[in-house]
Design a protein around this motif. Structure first.
Motif, mmCIF file in Angstrom:
data_model
loop_
_atom_site.group_PDB
_atom_site.id
_atom_site.type_symbol
_atom_site.label_atom_id
_atom_site.label_comp_id
_atom_site.label_asym_id
_atom_site.label_seq_id
_atom_site.Cartn_x
_atom_site.Cartn_y
_atom_site.Cartn_z
ATOM 1 N N TYR A 1 0.771 -1.140 -0.018
ATOM 2 C CA TYR A 1 0.085 -0.143 0.021
ATOM 3 C C TYR A 1 0.874 1.129 -0.016
ATOM 4 N N PRO A 2 0.472 2.242 -0.647
ATOM 5 C CA PRO A 2 1.306 3.725 -0.577
ATOM 6 C C PRO A 2 1.088 4.278 0.640
ATOM 7 N N TRP A 3 1.835 5.437 0.720
ATOM 8 C CA TRP A 3 1.891 6.235 2.061
ATOM 9 C C TRP A 3 1.445 7.502 1.778
ATOM 10 N N HIS A 4 0.620 8.114 2.528
ATOM 11 C CA HIS A 4 0.418 9.551 2.230
ATOM 12 C C HIS A 4 1.130 10.199 3.499
ATOM 13 N N SER A 5 1.979 11.362 3.104
ATOM 14 C CA SER A 5 2.529 11.978 3.880
ATOM 15 C C SER A 5 2.518 13.602 3.701
ATOM 16 N N THR A 6 2.360 14.333 5.086
ATOM 17 C CA THR A 6 2.217 15.655 4.853
ATOM 18 C C THR A 6 3.460 16.288 5.618
ATOM 19 N N VAL A 7 4.011 17.209 4.901
ATOM 20 C CA VAL A 7 5.211 17.989 5.506
ATOM 21 C C VAL A 7 4.518 19.454 5.617
ATOM 22 N N SER A 8 4.918 20.072 6.744
ATOM 23 C CA SER A 8 4.287 21.415 7.088
ATOM 24 C C SER A 8 5.578 22.327 7.391
ATOM 25 N N VAL A 9 5.307 23.243 6.866
ATOM 26 C CA VAL A 9 6.493 24.402 6.806
ATOM 27 C C VAL A 9 5.891 25.665 7.300
ATOM 28 N N ARG A 10 6.363 26.386 8.126
ATOM 29 C CA ARG A 10 6.196 27.600 8.784
ATOM 30 C C ARG A 10 7.159 28.946 8.679
ATOM 31 N N ARG A 11 6.647 29.901 8.554
ATOM 32 C CA ARG A 11 7.273 31.234 8.280
ATOM 33 C C ARG A 11 7.314 32.188 9.409
ATOM 34 N N ASP A 12 8.284 32.538 10.030
ATOM 35 C CA ASP A 12 8.305 33.644 10.892
ATOM 36 C C ASP A 12 8.860 34.818 10.557
ATOM 37 N N GLY A 13 9.598 35.186 9.522
ATOM 38 C CA GLY A 13 10.046 36.393 8.952
ATOM 39 C C GLY A 13 9.324 36.814 7.707
ATOM 40 N N VAL A 14 10.234 37.362 6.803
ATOM 41 C CA VAL A 14 9.593 37.851 5.636
ATOM 42 C C VAL A 14 9.826 36.677 4.506
ATOM 43 N N PRO A 15 8.964 36.739 3.572
ATOM 44 C CA PRO A 15 8.883 35.764 2.499
ATOM 45 C C PRO A 15 10.167 35.695 1.571
ATOM 46 N N THR A 16 10.545 34.416 1.209
ATOM 47 C CA THR A 16 11.752 34.374 0.425
ATOM 48 C C THR A 16 11.682 33.166 -0.538
ATOM 49 N N PRO A 17 11.906 32.936 -1.533
ATOM 50 C CA PRO A 17 11.912 31.825 -2.339
ATOM 51 C C PRO A 17 12.629 30.632 -1.614
ATOM 52 N N GLU A 18 11.856 29.492 -1.328
ATOM 53 C CA GLU A 18 12.528 28.377 -0.906
ATOM 54 C C GLU A 18 12.232 27.159 -1.645
ATOM 55 N N LEU A 19 13.402 26.277 -1.670
ATOM 56 C CA LEU A 19 13.164 24.921 -2.116
ATOM 57 C C LEU A 19 13.286 23.978 -1.064
ATOM 58 N N LEU A 20 12.104 23.065 -0.897
ATOM 59 C CA LEU A 20 12.016 22.039 0.009
ATOM 60 C C LEU A 20 12.505 20.640 -0.750
ATOM 61 N N ARG A 21 13.507 19.959 0.022
ATOM 62 C CA ARG A 21 13.747 18.579 -0.376
ATOM 63 C C ARG A 21 13.066 17.496 0.507
ATOM 64 N N VAL A 22 12.169 16.846 0.161
ATOM 65 C CA VAL A 22 11.583 15.538 0.776
ATOM 66 C C VAL A 22 12.262 14.441 0.525
ATOM 67 N N THR A 23 12.526 13.663 1.482
ATOM 68 C CA THR A 23 13.252 12.285 1.235
ATOM 69 C C THR A 23 12.610 11.284 1.817
ATOM 70 N N PHE A 24 12.332 10.125 1.007
ATOM 71 C CA PHE A 24 11.406 8.909 1.383
ATOM 72 C C PHE A 24 12.257 7.853 1.887
ATOM 73 N N GLU A 25 11.316 7.230 2.524
ATOM 74 C CA GLU A 25 12.228 5.865 3.286
ATOM 75 C C GLU A 25 12.877 4.962 2.218
ATOM 76 N N ASP A 26 12.547 4.770 1.040
ATOM 77 C CA ASP A 26 13.221 4.143 -0.031
ATOM 78 C C ASP A 26 14.481 4.723 -0.498
ATOM 79 N N GLY A 27 15.009 5.731 -0.092
ATOM 80 C CA GLY A 27 16.386 6.752 -0.565
ATOM 81 C C GLY A 27 15.825 7.812 -1.484
ATOM 82 N N THR A 28 14.543 7.519 -2.247
ATOM 83 C CA THR A 28 14.207 8.703 -3.224
ATOM 84 C C THR A 28 13.994 10.081 -2.658
#
Length: 701
Positions: A599-626
């Motif tokens: 069965y597949p997995w549903h994952s949720t990653v929550s990010v928060r911002r306390d300062g001014v906006p800036t372009p961000e890249l979010l890198r998410v790593t899975f258990e299988d190494g991808t």
């Protein structure tokens, strides 16, 4: 008491400039077809005689100055910088008492009896007529400050006319406190002669009317002056070694145990020199496209002979880098001076074609001494561009000199693949040679958590010494992040445009901003950095707050399809799930922990911002190494990113490639679902390396 005047002073406060200068400011952009590199507003012919025993200079100065304004000038204003070291009542010492109580930089030496300095005007004449003078306080400093003098003229200077003054003066050098002075038989003679202030016109650096820009000598401020021609004769004891701004004219002349040296340099805005007994010299040359052949000289004491060759090499390398990335070095000489032990405060100072460095008794490769020597040399040479050729106002906009120079120095180190070495000869023998990337080090010293003052603020309206110090590190960090947003080639192209427009003129922060936008075409990113960090005190603080995952299983309950009801019973569903898991295990006997299952997995990653906006890249790593990269580039204060994948999310990291070094807390940029000491280990290593660097640097002072 206020002085009645037709032409006002530039404001002492609220000096931040947001309006771009007029295109014809300072005579317009220099094309290279003009008879001189700069518009020479002033010229100085000076005869100076050094009394080595008293560390005093007797001077005769003939100055001519052109009134660029559209009105007559009846009074002129001169800087007498050495009077900052005349007594504790100067603006310099008054501010030092407050600002160094909250952080230390330099200039902390205490003067004792016989060690004070100053300039005394002995005679001022206009066409043979003696003139009167009085001390003024353009910035509202203490009445005991005498670093700015008003000279009332016998005949007004008409619009477009030229003023000629003859000035006899006596300069007493102080024991080295900061930037200038003596120690033993060493004399660094900087800011030693009466120097006229700058008459700015409407459209120049935010001016809306003609004004005298002639600030007092503040504790953190440096200098600002018109371009001109310097013709200087220096008479010193014959057994002293001499170096100065400009090119030596003919052979020195000897008479009665003294030698006179004649130096000339055009298209600069200051003149400094050194006279030291027992010092040695080392010479080299630079030749590059667009530049004249440059004679490079290092003047050094015997005790620091180990620093001579490294200083020569890094200086020549710096000429090449700045010539290639900004514009060809235009002068025929460069002189680097290494002060002796106990005169450290004379080191790390810049003048056109002339700078002072730091000395070490040992300069071993891959040690902090070698790295510090290289960085100081590159930094002080770099001032020759940002303070020298671009001639920014260091009083009001230190970001344009100290800040931009620090940034460009780190770019040079990056190109050389030279990192900050925090090893001492002792730790190196133990096999311990930690390194820190230059921009990482700048970030660590930039006080990003609580910036007190905008980067564009002037040098004296600062909360503390620490706040002023961030002009170096926070500017370098901000420009690094702007480079990441625009791209390295685009950023360098923009700086070349800035240099092309403003070399041999006097730009403002607003002019830098305009050049960056005009070249890159990316007003959004440029404005974001300028509005938030240059003109403001904003901060970035984005973090990964939560990672939640659940397996996507068939659901019990009722569903409708084509008008028919279907009900899945939970107990039956459990049996089906168990059966599918068993079949999956049999079909995949070699599956490793964390490998995809039935069965597949549903994952949720929550990010928060306390300062001014800036372009961000979010890198998410899975258990299988991808892993998967997603972009967060909006002004939402928090976002949830959802992933349905064969494996669940085990870690998430914002800005994995470290584009946003202005983020004040990078430790919260990443999160894992399992304990991981990598972040804390990396942070501890950074702190340990920083402490080692600081302790090693202190040991060399």
């Amino acid at each position: 008491m206020a002085v009645s005047q037709d032409i006002p002073f530039a404001p002492a406060h609220n000096t931040i400039i947001t309006t771009q200068s007029a295109t014809n400011a300072w005579g317009g952009e220099r094309t290279g077809s003009e008879p001189t590199l700069s518009d020479r507003v002033v010229s100085y012919s000076i005869d100076a005689d050094l009394d080595a025993a008293k560390h005093a200079v007797t001077g005769k100065e003939h100055m001519t100055w052109r009134n660029r304004s559209d009105r007559e000038v009846r009074s002129v204003y001169f800087h007498l910088y050495l009077n900052a070291f005349q007594n504790d009542g100067s603006t310099f010492f008054t501010e030092r008492k407050v600002l160094t109580a909250h952080g230390q930089l330099r200039g902390n030496a205490e003067l004792e009896k016989g060690q004070w300095g100053g300039i005394r005007l002995q005679n001022v004449q206009q066409n043979g007529a003696p003139l009167k003078w009085s001390f003024v306080h353009p910035d509202g400093g203490p009445s005991t400050d005498e670093t700015v003098v008003r000279i009332d003229l016998a005949q007004p200077v008409p619009a477009g006319g030229t003023l000629a003054l003859d000035i006899d003066f006596l300069s007493q050098l102080p024991r080295v406190v900061e930037r200038t002075g003596w120690w033993g038989d060493f004399n660094l003679v900087g800011q030693w002669f009466p120097k006229i202030g700058v008459l700015e016109l409407p459209g120049e650096r935010g001016a809306t009317q003609a004004r005298w820009n002639v600030h007092e000598f503040h504790f953190f401020s440096e200098f600002y002056a018109d371009f001109g021609l310097y013709d200087v004769r220096l008479t010193v004891p014959s057994d002293y070694t001499v170096g100065a701004v400009g090119k030596l004219q003919a052979a020195p002349e000897q008479k009665n145990g003294k030698t006179t040296y004649h130096f000339v340099q055009g298209d600069v805005h200051d003149f400094a020199w050194v006279a030291a007994k027992g010092f040695k010299t080392m010479d080299g040359t630079y030749e590059g496209p667009g530049s004249p052949k440059v004679a490079v000289r290092v003047i050094y004491p015997a005790e620091y002979e180990a620093s001579a060759a490294p200083t020569l090499k890094s200086s020549i390398d710096a000429i090449g880098y700045f010539s290639r990335t900004l514009g060809p070095y235009p002068y025929e000489t460069l002189t680097a001076v290494i002060p002796p032990y106990n005169a450290d405060e004379a080191g790390g100072m810049e003048y056109p074609t002339f700078f002072t460095s730091e000395g070490y008794k040992q300069v071993e490769p891959d040690t902090i001494n070698q790295m510090t020597s290289d960085f100081v040399n590159i930094h002080e040479f770099g001032h020759g561009y940002f303070y020298g050729i671009l001639a920014s106002n260091e009083f009001e906009e230190p970001i344009l000199d100290e800040g931009l120079n620090e940034y460009w120095d780190n770019r040079m180190l990056r190109e050389r693949k030279q990192e900050l070495v925090v090893a001492t000869p002792f730790t190196k023998r133990l096999g311990i040679t930690p390194h820190i990337n230059g921009f990482t080090f700048e970030r660590m010293t930039a006080t990003l958590f609580h910036p007190a003052d905008p980067l564009a603020q002037n040098s004296w309206d600062r909360l503390s010494a620490t706040s002023y110090g961030t002009v170096y590190s926070r500017t370098a960090t901000a420009m690094h992040d702007l480079e990441e947003r625009l791209g390295r080639p685009a950023l360098e192209k923009a700086f070349r445009l800035y240099y092309q427009r403003w070399h041999f003129r006097h730009p403002s922060v607003a002019d830098l901003r305009a050049a960056l936008i005009d070249s890159s075409g990316n007003a959004k990113e440029v404005d974001a950095v300028f509005n938030e960090y240059v003109y403001g005190t904003a901060f970035i603080d984005d973090k990964v707050s939560d990672i939640d995952s659940y397996e996507v299983l068939p659901q019990a309950g009722v569903t409708w399809k084509d008008g028919k009801q279907t009900e899945v019973v939970a107990s039956e569903l459990d049996k089906e799930i168990d059966k599918k898991r068993s079949e999956w295990d049999k079909a995949h006997p070699d599956a490793k922990p964390g490998a995809p299952g039935p069965y597949p997995w549903h994952s949720t990653v929550s990010v928060r911002r306390d300062g001014v906006p800036t372009p961000e890249l979010l890198r998410v790593t899975f258990e299988d190494g991808t892993h998967e990269d997603v972009t967060w580039n909006d002004d939402r204060r928090w976002v949830r990113f959802d992933f349905v994948k064969p494996s669940k999310v085990v870690s998430a990291e914002l800005d994995p490639d470290q584009h946003n070094l202005l983020d004040r807390d990078r430790l919260n940029n990443s999160l894992t679902t399992k304990p991981n000491g990598a972040a804390s280990t990396r942070w501890t290593a950074d702190i340990s390396a920083l402490l080692q660097a600081l302790y090693s640097a202190l040991a060399t002072m």
